[in-house]
Design an enzyme around this catalytic site. Structure first.
Site, PDB file in Angstrom:
ATOM      1  N   HIS A  65       1.100  -6.224  -0.159  1.00 36.91           N
ATOM      2  CA  HIS A  65       1.390  -7.510   0.482  1.00 36.91           C
ATOM      3  C   HIS A  65       0.704  -8.670  -0.229  1.00 36.91           C
ATOM      4  CE1 HIS A  65       3.426  -6.287   4.444  1.00 36.91           C
ATOM      5  NE2 HIS A  65       3.471  -5.249   3.630  1.00 36.91           N
ATOM      6  N   SER A  75      -4.626 -14.122  -2.155  1.00 38.47           N
ATOM      7  CA  SER A  75      -4.189 -15.192  -1.243  1.00 38.47           C
ATOM      8  C   SER A  75      -3.927 -14.646   0.162  1.00 38.47           C
ATOM      9  CB  SER A  75      -2.942 -15.893  -1.783  1.00 38.47           C
ATOM     10  OG  SER A  75      -1.924 -14.954  -2.072  1.00 38.47           O
ATOM     11  N   ASP A 248      -0.686  12.636  -1.779  1.00 37.54           N
ATOM     12  CA  ASP A 248      -0.064  13.763  -2.485  1.00 37.54           C
ATOM     13  C   ASP A 248       1.445  13.507  -2.534  1.00 37.54           C
ATOM     14  OD1 ASP A 248       0.838  14.191   0.062  1.00 37.54           O
ATOM     15  OD2 ASP A 248      -0.225  16.066   0.375  1.00 37.54           O
TER      16      ASP A 248
END
Ligand code: HEM
Ligand SMILES: *[C@@H]1O[C@H](CO)[C@@H](O)[C@H](O)[C@H]1NC(C)=O
Length: 324
Positions: A65, A75, A248
């Site tokens: 994100h 940010s 995994d």
């Protein structure tokens, strides 16, 4: 040597640190006295991972994100009325306290040197290896961005189409294989019922479940997410329960059994453009998977970074040094 040649050499050397600086391995080596910045971050993160095995999910989600919105410049970490973290798609990002703790430990030994953007990248790397995912190398030298605006947050929704997803990753310099490799992050962590509930009760307005979902998974998710529930429960993204917090390749195996929780996870396992990569990863030996996944996360960590004189080195990851 001619005077001009000497001058040219000097000119080029003097320009190097200014205008051709790029990310590099071990950027902070020797910049923090006798302390190794990467060790300081590693100590904090490995302790946090021992106390909370879901830390790697939190940090991988945070890195995605951060990097997909205005580059990997931390940010996302800025607090503020209308900053990125307040935007709907990022409301479930967590783990900011882990970064605060790592930043605090680094500032205590060399203040004003290490960017929050680099700490997010290093901490994510360390959390991946603490969750069984192997080690990978990352570059450092990022600087922190000062712009964080909620309306800039444009992340792929859970029902994103293959075509749209490919375009969004391509816009960040990531190809289809990179995308499939990065989705391997869904081998840890959880999704809220609100992110996939339409698949259980009213898929694309049909008033029926998503036919692509394994019937056993459908039953268990309906139990976890009752139709009229008031609370937004969570379900593991990796439906192989013993490895739901382990990095995994079981996520790829699960989606091939139609046990993807997010709609796009399920599309990934059946679309002709991505299925071959999913199948290859589902059967890859562990060391190969670690290498492929690590390299993909390292590549994502380098999206649109700030270097040189751009940005800043924040003292708190939650606020810019810029005077208001
Ligand atoms: C097309 C791309 C992607 C889509 C549509 C997508 C979608 C989602 C959704 C809907 C959730 C659940 C959010 C919630 O309900 O709280 C989620 C969680 C998560 N995503 Fe993705 N994602 C994508 C790519 C990625 C990438 C590239 C990474 C990292 C490399 C990533 C890492 C994670 C992690 C670790 C979680 C779990 C977070 C937690 O447990 O707190 N995702 N994703
Ligand atoms: C199912 O979804 C459609 C469109 O998304 C909506 O118009 C309809 O009211 C929904 N039906 C139910 C029973 O929730």
């Amino acid at each position: 040597m001619a005077k001009t040649t000497l001058w040219l050499i000097f000119f080029n050397l003097s320009l190097l640190p200014c205008c051709f600086a790029a990310l590099q391995h071990q950027f902070y080596k020797g910049k923090c006295g006798s302390f190794d910045v990467e060790d300081v971050v590693h100590d904090v993160v490995s302790k946090r991972c021992r106390n909370d095995p879901t830390t790697s999910a939190a940090l991988l989600h945070m890195l995605f994100h951060d990097c997909f919105v205005h580059g990997c410049d931390a940010s996302l970490l800025l607090d503020g009325e209308d900053s990125e973290k307040t935007a709907f798609p990022s409301l479930t990002v967590r783990g900011y306290d882990v970064i605060d703790e790592a930043k605090g430990a680094v500032e205590a030994v060399c203040p004003g040197v290490v960017s929050c953007a680099d700490i997010v990248v290093l901490a994510t790397r360390d959390s991946v290896s603490a969750s069984g995912g192997g080690k990978y190398k990352v570059k450092t030298g990022r600087r922190d961005g000062q712009i964080s605006v909620a309306k800039n947050v444009d992340l792929p929704p859970p029902f994103v189409s293959m075509q749209d997803a490919i375009a969004r990753f391509a816009a960040k310099g990531l190809n289809v294989k990179d995308m499939v490799h990065l989705l391997g992050a869904h081998t840890v962590g959880v999704a809220h019922c609100s992110s996939f509930k339409d698949r259980l009760y009213n898929f694309t307005g049909t008033t029926k479940p998503d036919p692509a979902m394994n019937p056993l998974l459908l039953r268990s998710l309906k139990h976890q997410c009752p139709k009229n529930a008031k609370v937004d429960n969570t379900a593991n993204l990796d439906q192989n329960l013993p490895s739901s917090t382990v990095i995994d390749n079981s996520y790829y195996q699960q989606i091939l059994m139609n046990k993807g929780v997010i709609q796009f996870d399920q599309v990934l396992s059946s679309h002709p453009l991505t299925k071959p990569t999913v199948t290859a990863l589902a059967t890859a030996p562990a060391p190969d998977f670690y290498k492929i996944f690590g390299e993909a996360v390292a590549k994502m960590s380098d999206i649109e970074v700030l270097t040189d004189m751009e940005g800043e080195i924040r003292s708190s990851c939650r606020a810019t040094n810029k005077p208001k």
